[in-house]
Design an enzyme around this catalytic site. Sequence first.
Site, PDB file in Angstrom:
ATOM      1  N   ASP A  34      24.316   1.764  19.693  1.00 35.20           N
ATOM      2  CA  ASP A  34      23.223   1.267  20.187  1.00 35.20           C
ATOM      3  C   ASP A  34      22.233   0.694  18.982  1.00 35.20           C
ATOM      4  O   ASP A  34      20.845   0.840  19.127  1.00 35.20           O
ATOM      5  CB  ASP A  34      22.470   1.984  21.170  1.00 35.20           C
ATOM      6  CG  ASP A  34      23.375   2.172  22.653  1.00 35.20           C
ATOM      7  OD1 ASP A  34      24.486   1.627  22.607  1.00 35.20           O
ATOM      8  OD2 ASP A  34      22.641   2.638  23.541  1.00 35.20           O
ATOM      9  N   HIS A  39      14.088  -2.095  28.940  1.00 37.51           N
ATOM     10  CA  HIS A  39      14.932  -2.387  27.466  1.00 37.51           C
ATOM     11  C   HIS A  39      16.254  -2.837  27.565  1.00 37.51           C
ATOM     12  O   HIS A  39      16.925  -2.933  28.335  1.00 37.51           O
ATOM     13  CB  HIS A  39      15.144  -0.973  26.706  1.00 37.51           C
ATOM     14  CG  HIS A  39      15.790   0.022  27.314  1.00 37.51           C
ATOM     15  ND1 HIS A  39      15.496   0.820  28.456  1.00 37.51           N
ATOM     16  CD2 HIS A  39      17.185   0.324  27.203  1.00 37.51           C
ATOM     17  CE1 HIS A  39      16.552   1.469  28.968  1.00 37.51           C
ATOM     18  NE2 HIS A  39      17.577   1.228  28.257  1.00 37.51           N
ATOM     19  N   HIS A  63      17.782  -3.429  36.478  1.00 34.99           N
ATOM     20  CA  HIS A  63      18.389  -2.075  36.480  1.00 34.99           C
ATOM     21  C   HIS A  63      17.517  -0.989  36.886  1.00 34.99           C
ATOM     22  O   HIS A  63      16.391  -0.900  36.488  1.00 34.99           O
ATOM     23  CB  HIS A  63      18.952  -1.801  34.756  1.00 34.99           C
ATOM     24  CG  HIS A  63      19.812  -0.918  34.807  1.00 34.99           C
ATOM     25  ND1 HIS A  63      19.608   0.527  34.154  1.00 34.99           N
ATOM     26  CD2 HIS A  63      21.123  -0.901  34.760  1.00 34.99           C
ATOM     27  CE1 HIS A  63      20.863   1.147  33.928  1.00 34.99           C
ATOM     28  NE2 HIS A  63      21.761   0.315  34.638  1.00 34.99           N
ATOM     29  N   CYS A  87      22.493   8.718  24.086  1.00 36.47           N
ATOM     30  CA  CYS A  87      23.661   7.882  23.813  1.00 36.47           C
ATOM     31  C   CYS A  87      24.650   8.608  22.731  1.00 36.47           C
ATOM     32  O   CYS A  87      25.913   8.383  23.074  1.00 36.47           O
ATOM     33  CB  CYS A  87      23.343   6.359  23.631  1.00 36.47           C
ATOM     34  SG  CYS A  87      22.797   5.444  25.304  1.00 36.47           S
ATOM     35  N   LYS A 147      27.533  -1.526  27.724  1.00 40.95           N
ATOM     36  CA  LYS A 147      27.432  -0.670  28.687  1.00 40.95           C
ATOM     37  C   LYS A 147      26.193  -0.706  29.539  1.00 40.95           C
ATOM     38  O   LYS A 147      25.284  -1.256  29.084  1.00 40.95           O
ATOM     39  CB  LYS A 147      27.600   0.828  28.010  1.00 40.95           C
ATOM     40  CG  LYS A 147      26.596   0.984  27.154  1.00 40.95           C
ATOM     41  CD  LYS A 147      27.029   2.248  26.356  1.00 40.95           C
ATOM     42  CE  LYS A 147      26.028   2.860  25.281  1.00 40.95           C
ATOM     43  NZ  LYS A 147      24.385   2.833  25.875  1.00 40.95           N
ATOM     44  N   HIS A 205      21.643  -4.120  29.663  1.00 36.40           N
ATOM     45  CA  HIS A 205      21.112  -3.922  31.252  1.00 36.40           C
ATOM     46  C   HIS A 205      20.965  -5.500  31.843  1.00 36.40           C
ATOM     47  O   HIS A 205      19.964  -6.319  31.049  1.00 36.40           O
ATOM     48  CB  HIS A 205      19.746  -3.031  31.149  1.00 36.40           C
ATOM     49  CG  HIS A 205      20.002  -1.807  30.793  1.00 36.40           C
ATOM     50  ND1 HIS A 205      21.207  -0.914  31.180  1.00 36.40           N
ATOM     51  CD2 HIS A 205      19.265  -1.043  29.767  1.00 36.40           C
ATOM     52  CE1 HIS A 205      21.057   0.318  30.315  1.00 36.40           C
ATOM     53  NE2 HIS A 205      19.982   0.166  29.873  1.00 36.40           N
TER      54      HIS A 205
HETATM   55  C1  VGL Z   1      19.609   4.921  25.282  1.00 37.38           C
HETATM   56  C2  VGL Z   1      17.837   5.691  26.777  1.00 37.38           C
HETATM   57  C3  VGL Z   1      18.283   4.452  27.533  1.00 37.38           C
HETATM   58  C4  VGL Z   1      20.156   5.362  24.020  1.00 37.38           C
HETATM   59  C5  VGL Z   1      19.796   3.904  26.172  1.00 37.38           C
HETATM   60  O1  VGL Z   1      20.877   4.474  23.567  1.00 37.38           O
HETATM   61  O2  VGL Z   1      20.179   6.551  23.714  1.00 37.38           O
HETATM   62  N1  VGL Z   1      18.576   5.957  25.816  1.00 37.38           N
HETATM   63  N2  VGL Z   1      19.235   3.652  27.290  1.00 37.38           N
HETATM   64 ZN    ZN Z   2      19.426   2.099  28.441  1.00 38.25          ZN
END
Ligand code: VGL
Ligand code: ZN
Length: 224
Positions: free
Chosen positions: A35, A108, A79, A178, A133, A75
């Site tokens: 991410d 986000h 979501h 994540c 994802k 997302h």
């Molecule tokens: C994440 C919060 C929501 C991450 C993703 O990448 O850690 N954290 N979505």
């Molecule tokens: Zn997220």
Amino acid sequence: MWSLLTKGMGDPTHFPTPLERTAMRPANDALIVIDVQNDFCPGGALAVAGGDEIIGGINALMGEFQTVVLTQDWHPENHLSFADNHPGAEPFSLTEMPYGPQVLWPSHCVQGTSGAEFHPTLQTGPAQMVIRKGFRPEIDSYSAFFENDKVTPTGLDGYLRSRGVSHVTLVGLATDFCVAYSALDAARLGFDVRVRKDLCRAIDLGGSLGAARDAMLAANVVLE
Ligand code: VGL
Ligand code: ZN
């Protein structure tokens, strides 16, 4: 032909290429970059402090791996992990989902927006696979392997196994969400797991970083 064979084998006129200078890891070791997207970097909707500081090191590390996977939080606008989709709820508050407690995040990484794009300085060329994802509106997905219900797979396990991967090295954002969820799932699936802490940054919400670290250590994840 002879000169090709002797290149890199003591020929003083041969200057080693970057590939020859870097120790390549064995083919069974994959790098998973979690991410590294605009919304998780400074200026983004769910910015992780120092999120952009790790990108140079990640780019350099990619050169050592024969398998590189990127994950992308992806997302839809509706979501259910977004506070915006729970009238009256504050971002960073907790709610209950059928699969357990869920943090409500600022909106986000909405599909197709610039916030969901990889950070422009992240090298994406070396990656053979991008796993998206969190695309089902009703369920969040922190891990690169399973959605938050812990049973719906992303397909990454099958991809890695069919390529003969048994060891994974994880880097990226965020350490305590994540990255940690991915590391714990990878360990549960039987992979040998290492997390390069110096190439991760954390959100650290209500002690989440300490809890993630304890859980990873208990699961025999190597934190280095
Ligand atoms: C994440 C919060 C929501 C991450 C993703 O990448 O850690 N954290 N979505
Ligand atoms: Zn997220």
